[in-house]
Motif scaffolding. Structure first.
Motif, mmCIF file in Angstrom:
data_model
loop_
_atom_site.group_PDB
_atom_site.id
_atom_site.type_symbol
_atom_site.label_atom_id
_atom_site.label_comp_id
_atom_site.label_asym_id
_atom_site.label_seq_id
_atom_site.Cartn_x
_atom_site.Cartn_y
_atom_site.Cartn_z
ATOM 1 N N CYS A 112 8.897 -6.123 7.668
ATOM 2 C CA CYS A 112 7.691 -5.608 8.336
ATOM 3 C C CYS A 112 6.385 -5.957 7.618
ATOM 4 C CB CYS A 112 7.784 -4.094 8.496
ATOM 5 S SG CYS A 112 7.807 -3.188 6.929
ATOM 6 N N GLY A 113 6.456 -6.491 6.394
ATOM 7 C CA GLY A 113 5.253 -6.867 5.660
ATOM 8 C C GLY A 113 4.559 -5.725 4.956
ATOM 9 N N ALA A 114 5.121 -4.525 5.021
ATOM 10 C CA ALA A 114 4.505 -3.367 4.372
ATOM 11 C C ALA A 114 4.635 -3.485 2.850
ATOM 12 C CB ALA A 114 5.158 -2.080 4.854
ATOM 13 N N THR A 115 3.633 -2.945 2.146
ATOM 14 C CA THR A 115 3.686 -2.906 0.686
ATOM 15 C C THR A 115 4.583 -1.756 0.260
ATOM 16 O OG1 THR A 115 1.445 -3.803 0.508
ATOM 17 C CG2 THR A 115 2.334 -2.685 -1.427
ATOM 18 N N VAL A 116 5.627 -2.064 -0.525
ATOM 19 C CA VAL A 116 6.603 -1.053 -0.920
ATOM 20 C C VAL A 116 6.851 -1.142 -2.426
ATOM 21 C CG1 VAL A 116 7.759 -0.986 1.320
ATOM 22 C CG2 VAL A 116 8.529 -2.615 -0.420
ATOM 23 N N GLN A 117 7.361 -0.036 -2.979
ATOM 24 C CA GLN A 117 7.743 0.003 -4.388
ATOM 25 C C GLN A 117 9.262 0.059 -4.481
ATOM 26 O OE1 GLN A 117 6.709 3.517 -6.789
ATOM 27 N NE2 GLN A 117 6.037 2.113 -8.408
#
Length: 644
Positions: free
Chosen positions: A95-100
């Motif tokens: 989805c291209g979301a920034t995640v940790q």
């Protein structure tokens, strides 16, 4: 009539004070009304915004080396990764979301994320602010990521012009939920405690234009600040009132510089910005350049302007900006050597980079080296002097040469400090120990062997301004390990710095030891300690008259008597030698000084180190005040000189 002053208030002054008190009371009542009229629940759209702002998690499971299955909180998809490391920030391939990233095998129960938020609103011509904390807990359930949110409103604020009132809720009892005057709750304990208002705060941005419309802050750029930085609106308003450039910095995109001048400890940044009249003063001539500088601090912007026109390799420009910024931070933007340009200084630094992991260490060594060369009378216009082949070796050589000469003058002073306080500073925990150097030579050698600059602290130790201590392993006390500086206060431990070889930072082992040392230091007894009296013994050659009087050989008038104090005006400039003051010296110096007199006598005297000035001389000092202890017998002089 006020019993504690010699004036009376006029009727006008009394009336003015009453009016101020009345106005303050009116504002206070308005604050109570506004805060208590706010509904208890936070708006749903604000809570939804907070959820979106919080860090998203991706749990990963290692299949084999270079192969991981991962589960994204943002989109709920299972993805494949070739590299994964816990706490690393990536973009979800799905989805291209920034995640940790989070290791789902080691910690399947996941972790938590915390965020402080602000919601600003209007109260007539004034403002209200709601501060709330957001906590999110994440954990893995099979191939899904479960999430739970907790929201807690901890403080409300009311702002009238520059008058602010803070309110917090009563958490229990019959008045639970009622908002009363006072700051929100304290998190943590002791010195580590903090309140929500002092955190980096995410401010809800979507209503700011409407809230600020028609007020003096409608052009303040708070909306831009909330989008790019973490700001407390009330703090931002105060900064905007004091720093008019804040608005333009945000509007042209200099976000880091704008954030910096609002920080509590950024006095230097604010000082440099006060001299800026336009963006050209910062070397920025286009919007494209402003975008390039969005992440630069004020010091880096000033440095960038200086190096902008340098003819250097493009790949060296970032290093040049860092170099000039460090110089400016250390010595100010007006600091310049007259024998080398700052551009040439930087180019010389490039030849020494292999010896210096950090540019600040090179600058510190170079400035120390030049200072020592100046005191030794070296020709700084000589290329071999100002740009030696090896800066590190040249610095160490200059330091040793200078301190070896100074050692004779400082030896007795350092020894006196040792005798006075070493019993109150030395300690061990069975593995490590703190010992105090007995001589100036030990301090100099510590600096040479550890490859740092503690040798230049000899003067401060001798003057009683600082205390240098050595940390050693108890099973190998002769081997240099760490060097510690503490303030000259034997009642409470104040560690200034702890450095290892090549200025290495303290390891975890040393930090733990220092905590134990401070605990011991602050609880130990100080029986027999007198912090203001550190005496040192010196000698003085005088004329001994037939009637037994001791007369100064300097002016032929001053009389010295055994057991009595003598005091005089003293020139405190260490660069002066034959000037006002009582000149005292080592035994050898005193004997040689009076060797041509027929009536010479050598007196042993004592002085407080705080009354002593060390001039540019090998083994002579001058004092403001001394006490004569005795006349040294001739046979003792012979034996003392033989022993020395």
């Amino acid at each position: 009539m006020c019993m504690y002053s010699n004036y009376e208030l006029t009727r006008e002054q009394i009336a003015e004070m009453k009016e101020e008190a009345y106005n303050y009371g009116q504002i206070k009542r308005k604050a109570f009304e506004s805060i208590r009229s706010i509904t208890s629940e936070l708006p749903d759209y604000v809570l939804e915004w907070a959820r979106e702002r919080m860090t998203k998690t991706m749990f990963y499971i290692k299949l084999k080396r270079g192969s991981y299955d991962a589960y994204c909180e943002a989109c709920g998809e299972k993805v494949h990764l070739t590299r994964a490391r816990s706490s690393r920030i990536i973009e979800c391939p799905a989805c291209g979301a920034t995640v940790q990233l989070h290791d789902g095998a080691k910690s399947p129960n996941g972790g938590g994320y915390y965020m402080a938020c602000s919601y600003l609103d209007r109260a007539g011509d004034d403002f209200t602010q709601r501060l709330f904390s957001c906590y999110k807990r994440c954990w893995r359930t099979g191939e899904e990521v479960a999430v739970q949110y907790y929201f807690s409103e901890e403080e409300r604020g009311f702002l009238h012009d520059r008058t602010e009132f803070a309110f917090h809720p009563i958490s229990q009892g019959k008045n639970a939920g009622k908002w009363i005057l006072g700051y929100g709750r304290v998190h943590g304990q002791g010195w580590s405690g903090w309140r929500l208002r002092d955190r980096k705060i995410n401010t809800y941005p979507y209503n700011l234009r409407a809230v600020l419309s028609g007020t003096k802050y409608q052009y303040s750029a708070l909306e831009i600040a909330a989008e790019h930085n973490l700001v407390n609106p009330f703090y931002y308003f105060n900064a905007y009132n004091d720093e008019p450039k804040l608005e333009i910095l945000y509007k042209v995109g200099l976000y880091r510089a704008a954030e910096e001048i609002t920080e509590f400890s950024a006095d230097d940044a604010r000082r440099m910005m006060r001299n800026v009249r336009s963006l050209k003063d910062l070397g920025i001539e286009s919007r494209a350049e402003a975008e390039e500088c969005s992440a630069l601090t004020v010091e880096e912007l000033v440095a960038r302007k200086e190096v902008k026109d340098w003819k250097i390799e493009e790949q060296d420009r970032a290093a040049a900006i860092e170099f000039i910024a460090k110089i400016n931070k250390r010595s100010g933007t007006d600091f310049k050597y007259d024998f080398i340009s700052r551009k040439r200084w930087f180019q010389y630094y490039l030849t020494q980079k292999s010896d210096y992991a950090e540019v600040k260490n090179f600058i510190a060594d170079y400035t120390d080296y030049i200072s020592m060369c100046s005191r030794c009378g070296a020709n700084l216009n000589d290329t071999a002097v100002k740009m030696p082949y090896s800066m590190k070796k040249a610095h160490d050589w200059a330091m040793v040469e200078e301190k070896v000469q100074e050692k004779q003058a400082y030896s007795d002073l350092v020894a006196a400090v040792y005798d006075s306080i070493h019993a109150f500073t030395e300690w061990d925990d069975g593995k490590l120990q703190v010992i105090m150097p007995r001589t100036a030579r030990e301090i100099v050698e510590e600096g040479v062997r550890q490859n740092h600059c503690v040798g230049r602290y000899v003067e401060r130790v001798a003057a009683g301004e600082s205390v240098i201590l050595f940390i050693r392993r108890k099973d190998d006390p002769e081997k240099n390990f760490y060097t510690m500086e503490i303030k000259k206060d034997m009642r409470r431990c104040d560690i200034v710095q702890v450095r290892g070889e090549k200025n290495a930072e303290a390891t975890e082992e040393i930090e733990i030891f220092c905590k134990k040392y401070k605990k011991w230091f602050n609880k130990r007894k100080l029986n027999g300690y007198d912090g203001d009296t550190v005496t040192v013994h010196y000698y003085k050659a005088v004329h001994k008259k037939k009637d037994g009087r001791y007369i100064s050989g300097w002016d032929g008038r001053t009389v010295y008597r055994v057991g009595e104090w003598v005091e005089t005006d003293t020139d405190t400039n260490p660069d002066s030698v034959a000037v006002k003051g009582i000149h005292i010296a080592s035994l050898d110096f005193a004997v040689n000084y009076g060797s041509c007199w027929n009536d010479v006598a050598i007196l042993e005297v004592e002085a407080n180190i705080h009354d002593i000035v060390v001039p540019d001389a090998k083994d002579q000092v001058r004092a403001r005040k001394i006490r004569v202890l005795r006349e040294v017998p001739a046979e003792e002089i012979i034996s003392l000189r033989a022993a020395g």
